[in-house]
Design an enzyme around this catalytic site. Structure first.
Site, PDB file in Angstrom:
ATOM      1  N   CYS A 135      39.575  -9.794  14.149  1.00  0.00           N
ATOM      2  CA  CYS A 135      39.955  -9.502  15.049  1.00  0.00           C
ATOM      3  C   CYS A 135      40.332  -8.290  16.500  1.00  0.00           C
ATOM      4  O   CYS A 135      39.875  -9.240  17.489  1.00  0.00           O
ATOM      5  CB  CYS A 135      41.788  -9.538  14.616  1.00  0.00           C
ATOM      6  SG  CYS A 135      42.024  -8.210  13.136  1.00  0.00           S
ATOM      7  N   GLN A 162      44.651   0.033  15.800  1.00  0.00           N
ATOM      8  CA  GLN A 162      45.536  -1.663  14.795  1.00  0.00           C
ATOM      9  C   GLN A 162      46.456  -1.633  14.413  1.00  0.00           C
ATOM     10  O   GLN A 162      46.627  -0.737  13.202  1.00  0.00           O
ATOM     11  CB  GLN A 162      43.760  -1.591  13.912  1.00  0.00           C
ATOM     12  CG  GLN A 162      42.816  -2.076  14.818  1.00  0.00           C
ATOM     13  CD  GLN A 162      41.590  -2.137  13.490  1.00  0.00           C
ATOM     14  OE1 GLN A 162      40.548  -1.634  14.189  1.00  0.00           O
ATOM     15  NE2 GLN A 162      41.510  -3.227  12.969  1.00  0.00           N
ATOM     16  N   ARG A 267      45.053   3.001  11.517  1.00  0.00           N
ATOM     17  CA  ARG A 267      45.437   1.793  12.338  1.00  0.00           C
ATOM     18  C   ARG A 267      47.273   2.635  12.581  1.00  0.00           C
ATOM     19  O   ARG A 267      47.104   3.833  11.782  1.00  0.00           O
ATOM     20  CB  ARG A 267      46.285   1.537  10.292  1.00  0.00           C
ATOM     21  CG  ARG A 267      47.469   0.881  10.412  1.00  0.00           C
ATOM     22  CD  ARG A 267      46.737  -0.816  10.422  1.00  0.00           C
ATOM     23  NE  ARG A 267      45.939  -1.250   9.207  1.00  0.00           N
ATOM     24  CZ  ARG A 267      44.595  -2.428   9.279  1.00  0.00           C
ATOM     25  NH1 ARG A 267      45.062  -3.303  10.478  1.00  0.00           N
ATOM     26  NH2 ARG A 267      44.397  -2.443   8.097  1.00  0.00           N
ATOM     27  N   HIS A 274      46.496  -5.670  18.144  1.00  0.00           N
ATOM     28  CA  HIS A 274      45.525  -4.313  18.502  1.00  0.00           C
ATOM     29  C   HIS A 274      45.135  -4.096  19.558  1.00  0.00           C
ATOM     30  O   HIS A 274      45.497  -4.806  21.024  1.00  0.00           O
ATOM     31  CB  HIS A 274      44.270  -4.817  17.521  1.00  0.00           C
ATOM     32  CG  HIS A 274      44.180  -5.716  16.005  1.00  0.00           C
ATOM     33  ND1 HIS A 274      44.994  -4.734  15.649  1.00  0.00           N
ATOM     34  CD2 HIS A 274      43.755  -6.035  15.073  1.00  0.00           C
ATOM     35  CE1 HIS A 274      44.800  -5.038  14.278  1.00  0.00           C
ATOM     36  NE2 HIS A 274      44.174  -5.683  13.873  1.00  0.00           N
TER      37      HIS A 274
HETATM   38  N1  HSE Z   1      40.437  -6.247   9.678  1.00  0.00           N
HETATM   39  C1  HSE Z   1      41.942  -6.648  10.646  1.00  0.00           C
HETATM   40  C2  HSE Z   1      42.326  -4.950  10.334  1.00  0.00           C
HETATM   41  C3  HSE Z   1      41.944  -7.559  10.347  1.00  0.00           C
HETATM   42  O1  HSE Z   1      42.608  -4.628   9.455  1.00  0.00           O
HETATM   43  O2  HSE Z   1      42.703  -4.684  11.290  1.00  0.00           O
HETATM   44  C4  HSE Z   1      41.587  -9.019  11.352  1.00  0.00           C
HETATM   45  O3  HSE Z   1      40.721  -8.998  11.109  1.00  0.00           O
END
Ligand code: HSE
Length: 369
Positions: A135, A162, A267, A274
């Site tokens: 993503c 993210q 995150r 994102h």
């Molecule tokens: N790997 C991505 C995430 C999710 O952890 O945000 C979508 O590819």
């Protein structure tokens, strides 16, 4: 009439896919068959087309009879199923969003607004595996494909912010549960104007570090904090999420020579969008308006937001982008390091261009070719 099987349509990405297909009137001109891992014989979802009762997602015989399989069931299902179907000689189109097949030579990563030429060439040479990209990578290319393709870019460093959705539906719940617990425990300290900010901070810190705080999914507090690690470690100190940035972006655009792309993936407590802070190293000095034009030329969804406080707060946030197909980029300015360095901030809906939308469009493209 072509027969199209849907697997994993009940999950978060699958639900967004069906919602988008309904909204675009995609359910016509093919026969849909919905598969399940738990409710064989159950009623199919209502999509405006007749569909038989739910079929067994583990039934290779039934899957082999399909012209196309669209899977949102995740990597384990792809691993368990795709190879066995191909071994049986199945020649249909496999469309999914899992990372399992993405980097294989015989698979193409699909993001048609920026790599329709690569997809067409792959179809022409017999490719039958069409895989949605990571993503973060897809969202970056939705705005950066123009400058990269124009040969303006030497390298990109992407520092990501993210959303919880990228980790899964249960993680989104956990994020909100964390917020709830913080709020419950803070009680009047959060709203009483006479309460001290340091008392509130102490209270929240105690909540975040208490044994009972819900961190099962994320493994650490996310609300009122952040987690600077996504996915597994790989070589050279990178995480797998960071590794994907370079390899997938270069594969999606079929770049040769490659454009180095690297950075840290973090995150944060956003729900489904994102964001990424980009440092773009240009191949020489390019006036900013030309960079902006190249960004706009990426595709119709790439939107440049003026580098001004009101426009940024109004338009360049996860909240304002959620649920829309626009991928926005702003904060664009040249940097102190030199006029060939440009800073930018971009944000896009991880469940749309980052997951469901490329699959929806690939299905249409395949059916109408
Ligand atoms: N790997 C991505 C995430 C999710 O952890 O945000 C979508 O590819």
């Amino acid at each position: 009439m072509q027969r199209v099987g849907f697997v994993g349509w009940r999950g978060m990405v699958g639900s967004v896919l069906l919602e988008r297909m309904r909204a675009e009137g995609d359910f016509k001109g093919f026969e849909p068959i919905f598969f399940t891992t738990s409710n064989v014989g159950g009623a199919p979802p209502s999509v405006g087309l007749d569909a038989p009762p739910l079929a067994d997602a583990g039934d290779l015989e039934a899957l082999s009879s399909l012209d196309v399989i669209v899977s949102c069931q995740g990597g384990d299902y792809t691993t368990a199923t795709h190879g066995r179907l191909r071994e049986r000689g199945w020649r249909g189109a496999w469309i999914d969003a899992a990372s399992t097949l993405r980097m294989r030579d015989d698979a193409v990563i699909i993001l048609d607004p920026v790599n329709r030429d690569v997809i067409d060439r792959a179809i022409g040479s017999g490719t039958r595996d069409f895989i949605g990209g990571n993503c973060t990578v897809s969202l970056m290319l939705m705005v950066m494909a123009g400058p990269i393709r124009a040969g303006m870019v030497e390298w990109i460093s992407s520092m990501t912010y993210q959303a919880a959705s990228g980790a899964g539906a249960r993680n989104m719940q956990e994020l909100v549960r964390q917020m709830q617990v913080i709020g419950e425990r803070a009680g009047a300290l959060a709203s009483d104007p006479a309460a001290s900010a340091l008392a509130l901070d102490g209270n929240v810190q105690q909540t975040l570090t208490s044994e009972a705080y819900p961190v099962r999914e994320f493994g650490a507090p996310l609300a009122a904090s952040l987690i600077p690690w996504i996915d597994k470690p790989v070589a050279d100190g990178q995480t797998r999420e960071e590794w994907k940035g370079h390899v997938e972006a270069n594969k999606i655009l079929a770049l040769s020579p490659e454009v180095p792309i690297d950075g840290l993936c973090v995150r944060v407590g956003a729900m489904r969008c994102h964001s990424q802070a980009l440092t773009i190293k240009l191949r020489g000095e390019v006036p900013l308006p030309e960079v902006e034009d190249a960004i706009r030329a990426s595709n119709q969804w790439a939107k440049v937001i003026p580098n001004e406080p009101d426009a940024t707060k109004r338009e360049l946030t996860p909240v304002t982008v959620a649920g829309t197909l626009d991928v926005k980029i702003g904060r664009l300015h040249t940097m102190r390091m030199g006029k060939d360095h440009v800073a930018a901030f971009t944000v896009g809906d991880q469940l749309l261009w980052g997951a469901a939308e490329p699959l929806r469009r690939m299905l249409q493209l395949w059916l109408s070719r």
